[in-house]
Enzyme design. Structure first.
Site, PDB file in Angstrom:
ATOM      1  N   GLU B 282       0.872  -1.168   0.000  1.00  0.00           N
ATOM      2  CA  GLU B 282       0.000   0.000   0.000  1.00  0.00           C
ATOM      3  C   GLU B 282       0.907   1.216   0.000  1.00  0.00           C
ATOM      4  O   GLU B 282       1.690   1.395   0.929  1.00  0.00           O
ATOM      5  CB  GLU B 282      -0.851   0.012   1.278  1.00  0.00           C
ATOM      6  CG  GLU B 282      -2.118  -0.787   1.184  1.00  0.00           C
ATOM      7  CD  GLU B 282      -2.922  -0.463  -0.046  1.00  0.00           C
ATOM      8  OE1 GLU B 282      -2.945   0.722  -0.451  1.00  0.00           O
ATOM      9  OE2 GLU B 282      -3.498  -1.399  -0.621  1.00  0.00           O
ATOM     10  N   CYS B 316      -2.494   8.367   4.109  1.00  0.00           N
ATOM     11  CA  CYS B 316      -2.345   8.112   2.683  1.00  0.00           C
ATOM     12  C   CYS B 316      -3.642   8.449   1.950  1.00  0.00           C
ATOM     13  O   CYS B 316      -3.646   8.768   0.779  1.00  0.00           O
ATOM     14  CB  CYS B 316      -1.899   6.691   2.412  1.00  0.00           C
ATOM     15  SG  CYS B 316      -2.708   5.484   3.433  1.00  0.00           S
TER      16      CYS B 316
END
Ligand SMILES: Cc1cc2nc3c(=O)[nH]c(=O)nc-3n(C[C@H](O)[C@H](O)[C@H](O)COP(=O)(O)OP(=O)(O)OC[C@H]3O[C@@H](n4cnc5c(N)ncnc54)[C@H](O)[C@@H]3O)c2cc1C
Lengths: 447, 527
Positions: B282, B316
């Protein structure tokens, strides 16, 4: 027990007397007004959703064509469309069709909005407000606005409140005397009455840090209180969702206890009976009132609460127990309980009961009378556009009634309008039951 | 599979807040914490480096032993041993361990939230949500493993029996960031363990203490010592793990630079390595929020502010770039700037804080450079006269009028800076979104069903949020993960994530002998 029996008999008697003054259900304004739309909306979840989304988006669209395209989008999401809506969809295939549809929709939404919103500005609303007063109905003005997200917006809202106070005070001097609207046992009741919202007075509303919004709003609230005192006006601080409750209560109780405001102005807060914690909140208010020496008693408006769906949905999303009662009867019973406690607390507080529910209202009047209270010591309140008939019936009975009148433009008023529409088409609403012709015994039954 | 998210605290209630402050006080009395590498159940030294409070850098939160390459080797060895035991346990028993660990985290919720407030300057609400998410991951993957073990239904025809099952891969290296100091390490670790792998966890050097609490909880919940190892430390330890040929699978969450380096390094397959390493990564994003002309700015602005500035933009998923229809661009910019100027920049422990300090000095300096660039290339529309001190604070800002090639419009900023551009249409905004190498989260504000459908169809992002904030994905409700260079396209906290941690095996058996079906019951479509 006999007391309870006597109370119940009196509730029924008053309720029936008021009901007799209502126009027949067939002439109920909710039916008359956009009758089909409202009926469709309250019978079909999808149509209801489409109607609300349409009303909600109308002011943000940039042309009638744009509006029509939104309408089409909402209609297409309805799985079983009644023929009338299908026709609308067919028309919308062409640009002229969309123009016609968009124009008709704009007109309908404006029409609907005008039932609930008295005017674009306080001065534009003055004629209507004065007419109500002459007729025997007092008013509280509420300034609709966009959400406050910046300090400038909070300043502008405060500025509008100042202007409204001045405009109303200036005009109110010319209104004729209406004794039962302007005096109770505690003394004069201000003619000018403005309802304000704390979330509009600060961009710093933080549920987890109530002091932040409280301190920021206090800076704008103090000058308003001063102006209200000078103009002999009443300021009422509305209650919004639970996220702002602590900020609101701390703000109002804190300011009113400041030495500067001991002698005025008249000011008030709201208790929402749908909150499970509302009895404790009332304790807190009454303790405060008992401990705080003030020239004019704290005014408490009792309502059920306008954010029921929002509170339940938000709590569910977070996995919390909803802060509101989940059965309507529990809410109604609590409303009656709090009504009695408030009325018993007079003259420590002035009591206003805000409801369109005939049972809830009749109960307040009956209990007040049985306890030997003067009718002048109970104020009944309704929302403009929703409680007009009830207000008329109460006025005819020489009770003090005040109509809560929102003022503002269509864009700013949409959130308000949508909430009112939701309230009226929800299954548990008294007004819906009434509009659908429920018999009076049912409407007056004890919760 | 029954699953319910752990409810967050109702912080609008004073008693809930008071409990947290008590926990913070308790924690402060115990500082600094001591964190040791844990290899095969053996605890090493807890000196070597320190984690400090980003809001008061002189305050040491934890002293930690610094794991090196030798430790990494030993940890993998221990894990390989641990795998032999753990990997054989039935999924139901593994799930039981994860549930027990969830229960112990649940008991320690206030303390664990307080730890994040101190170690990562995470404000209470987000810290609490992070702990809840960690609990969710343990429960969700535990239940998921049991489901996975049952295997999917395959088509059956007479005379053959087909089945599919998922076996653990082996040793998993989990490399986690500091910004969700408990949830992300827990998520990747829990998935790896649930699927039957043994784990070596390398948490970020900024937040060793939260990871340590997780490892303790799992060991106490009967995860064998060898099956879970902890390597507090820096990039060298992580790199050694990634290179180790005995590692089967690498689960990583963090920056794109490190993520791509891992993908590259993991592709090396020396002759003595009998498997291809699986990488679940990720990485970064450049997350855009599209605002159409019919949007309700009363909703859009608070959502943009929350998405861009909560936790100082250090997520994020955070909003970085607003693409707004020109018809409402001016109004949006003015209101957004006003709202951002009003944000409360303060210490994480204060309940009123909107924007806490950044994680470290380098981040503060980087954001300062971004700000200068915004002023040079375009216009910074927000002003803030002073920032609190001490602490690595950065002023929340809104920039506009940037040239299309500005780095600020293309790079992940990971801080409290949002850019705003006016676009002629939502189509034009979609072109921009499509031109980005990232595809993590995205947002849309529109009240037109046709527009929503169009954007849903064309936005490449892993998580698209419509008429709401674009952060705060919840386990099982919004499985989370990005596409393109934002990640390997797996979505944590959703169906399908666990499969990534397992090896599929299919068996097809011929059940016909001389024209006779020997296995009663086959031939139907059971299985
Ligand atoms: C003058 C005036 C001022 C007002 N000011 C405020 C204010 O400051 N803040 C505010 O929040 N509201 C305020 N209200 C709005 C008021 O809360 C709503 O009009 C009121 O809730 C409608 O109640 P009712 O008694 O008229 O009707 P009813 O039909 O008897 O009651 C409807 C109400 O019952 C409650 N309810 C509905 N379903 C359920 C259920 N399943 N379980 C439990 N409860 C349920 C909800 O509160 C709903 O609104 C005000 C109203 C008036 C008239």
């Amino acid at each position: 027990m006999t007391r309870d029996v006597a109370l119940e008999a009196e509730v029924q008697r008053i309720g029936r007397a008021l009901a007799q003054r209502f126009p027949s259900p067939a002439r109920h304004p909710l039916r008359a007004l956009d009758q089909r739309a409202m009926r469709l909306a309250s019978e079909d979840e999808q149509i209801r959703a489409a109607l609300f989304r349409l009303v909600d988006v109308t002011p943000a669209t940039h042309s009638v064509d744009d509006l029509a395209r939104h309408l089409i989008g909402y209609l297409e999401e309805i799985s079983e469309r009644p023929p009338s809506l299908d026709t609308a969809l067919k028309i919308s295939d062409t640009a002229p069709g969309r123009a016609a549809l968009g124009t008709a929709t704009t007109a309908a939404v404006r029409h609907m909005a005008h039932r609930f919103i008295v005017g674009e500005s306080p001065s534009a609303a003055l004629a209507d407000i004065a007419a109500l007063w002459r007729h025997g109905i007092a008013v509280s003005v509420d300034l609709l606005g966009e959400a406050t997200v910046t300090p400038d917006e909070a300043d502008r809202y405060a500025e509008r409140c100042h202007d409204a106070l001045e405009t109303l005070a200036e005009a109110a001097g010319r209104w004729p005397e209406r004794r039962w609207l302007e005096r109770d046992s505690a003394g004069p009741v201000p003619r000018v009455n403005l309802s304000v919202k704390v979330t509009a007075l600060t961009p710093l509303m933080r549920p987890q840090a109530p002091h932040l919004g409280r301190d920021d709003a206090a800076g704008r609230m103090r000058p308003l209180l001063r102006r209200a005192r000078e103009l002999d006006a009443h300021l009422h601080v509305d209650m919004e969702s639970l996220d702002s409750l602590e900020t609101t209560i701390e703000l109002v109780l804190g300011l009113l206890a400041e030495p500067e405001f001991r002698r005025g102005p008249s000011a008030g807060v709201v208790v929402q009976a749908y909150l499970r914690d509302s009895p404790a909140q009332l304790d807190r208010l009454l303790e405060w009132a008992a401990a705080t020496e003030r020239g004019s008693p704290l005014v408490v408006r009792l309502v059920k609460g306008a954010y029921w769906d929002q509170e339940v949905i938000e709590a569910r999303q977070h996995g919390w127990r909803p802060p509101v009662f989940e059965r309507k009867s529990e809410c109604d019973r609590n409303f009656e309980l709090l009504t009695r406690r408030l009325l018993d607390a007079r003259p420590l507080v002035r009591v206003k009961v805000g409801s369109h529910n005939l049972r809830s209202v009749a109960h307040a009047i009956a209990y007040s009378r049985l306890g030997g209270g003067a009718d002048a010591d109970l104020e009944l309140q309704v929302l403009r556009g929703l409680g007009d008939e009830l207000a008329e019936a109460l006025r005819a009975e020489r009770l003090r009634v005040r109509s809560y009148c929102p003022v503002g433009d269509l864009v700013a008023g949409m959130a308000y309008l949508v909430r009112r529409l939701l309230e009226n088409t929800s299954n548990d609403s008294f007004l819906r039951a009434h509009a659908h012709g429920a018999p009076v015994e049912e409407l007056l039954a004890a919760p | 599979m029954s699953f319910a998210n752990e409810p967050t605290l109702e912080l609008r209630r004073a008693d809930a807040r008071d409990r947290l402050l008590v926990a913070l006080d308790d924690l402060d009395n115990r500082l600094p914490l001591r964190v040791a590498p844990v290899i095969g159940g053996e605890r090493g030294a807890s000196e070597g480096f320190e984690s400090t409070d980003p809001g008061m850098p002189a305050r040491v939160i934890a002293t930690a032993g610094r794991a090196d390459e030798t430790d990494a080797r030993e940890a993998v060895e221990a894990a390989a041993r641990g795998f032999r035991e753990w990997g054989r346990r039935p999924a139901a028993r593994r799930a039981e361990c994860l549930r027990a660990a969830a229960a112990s985290l649940r008991e320690r919720r206030p303390e664990l939230a307080a730890l994040q407030v101190r170690e990562c300057a995470k404000p209470w609400q987000e810290a609490d949500a992070d702990v809840c998410e960690a609990i969710d991951f343990l429960e969700y993957y535990g239940a998921g493993a049991v489901e996975l073990e049952r295997g999917p239904k395959l088509t059956q025809v007479p005379g053959e029996r087909n089945s599919m099952r998922h076996e653990p891969r082996g040793v998993a290296a989990v490399i986690a960031p500091w910004n969700f100091p408990l949830a992300i390490p827990t998520g990747m670790t829990a998935a790896a363990l649930a699927a039957g792998n043994a784990v070596v966890l390398k948490p970020a050097e900024q937040s060793p203490a939260s990871a340590f609490a997780l490892v303790e909880a799992l060991h106490e919940a009967d995860v064998p010592a060898n099956a879970l190892n902890l390597l507090p430390g820096f990039g060298d330890a992580g790199a050694a793990l990634v290179r180790d040929p005995r590692v089967h699978l690498i689960a990583f969450t963090g920056s794109s630079a490190v993520g791509l380096e891992i993908v590259r390094a993991a592709a090396e397959t020396p002759a003595d390595q009998a498997h291809v390493k699986r990488v679940i990564a990720e990485m970064g994003g450049k997350n855009c929020i599209l605002v159409d002309s019919d949007a309700d700015l009363d909703d859009a602005i608070p959502a943009i502010v929350a998405s861009g500035f909560n936790y100082a933009g250090q997520k994020c998923s955070a909003a970085s770039r607003v693409l707004v229809h020109e018809a409402v661009a001016e109004a949006l910019l003015e209101r957004l700037a006003g709202a951002v100027e009003a944000l409360v920049v303060c210490q994480a422990e204060r309940f009123e804080t909107d924007v806490p300090p950044l994680i470290e000095r380098e981040a503060q300096e980087r954001l300062r450079r971004c700000e200068q660039r915004a002023e040079r290339d375009g216009r910074l529309v927000t002003r803030r006269s002073e920032l609190p001190a001490p602490g690595w604070f950065a002023a929340p800002g809104v920039a506009t009028d940037l040239p299309p090639d500005s780095a600020l419009l293309r790079e992940e900023l990971f801080g409290p800076l949002v850019t705003v551009e006016a676009v002629g249409s939502i189509e034009a905004a979609l072109e921009i979104v499509d031109s980005l190498p990232f595809a993590l989260t995205g947002g849309l504000f529109s009240r037109n069903p046709a527009t929503i459908e169009r954007v849903v169809g064309r936005a490449p992002v892993g998580n698209l949020y419509v008429n709401r904030a674009i952060t705060g994905a919840m386990v099982a409700r919004q499985p989370f993960g990005g596409n393109r260079r934002s990640g390997t396209g797996t979505q944590a906290g959703g169906p399908g994530y666990l499969q990534q941690f397992a090896e599929p095996r299919v068996v097809s058996e011929n059940t016909m002998r001389h024209g006779l079906v020997t296995e009663p019951g086959t031939g139907s479509d059971g299985g």
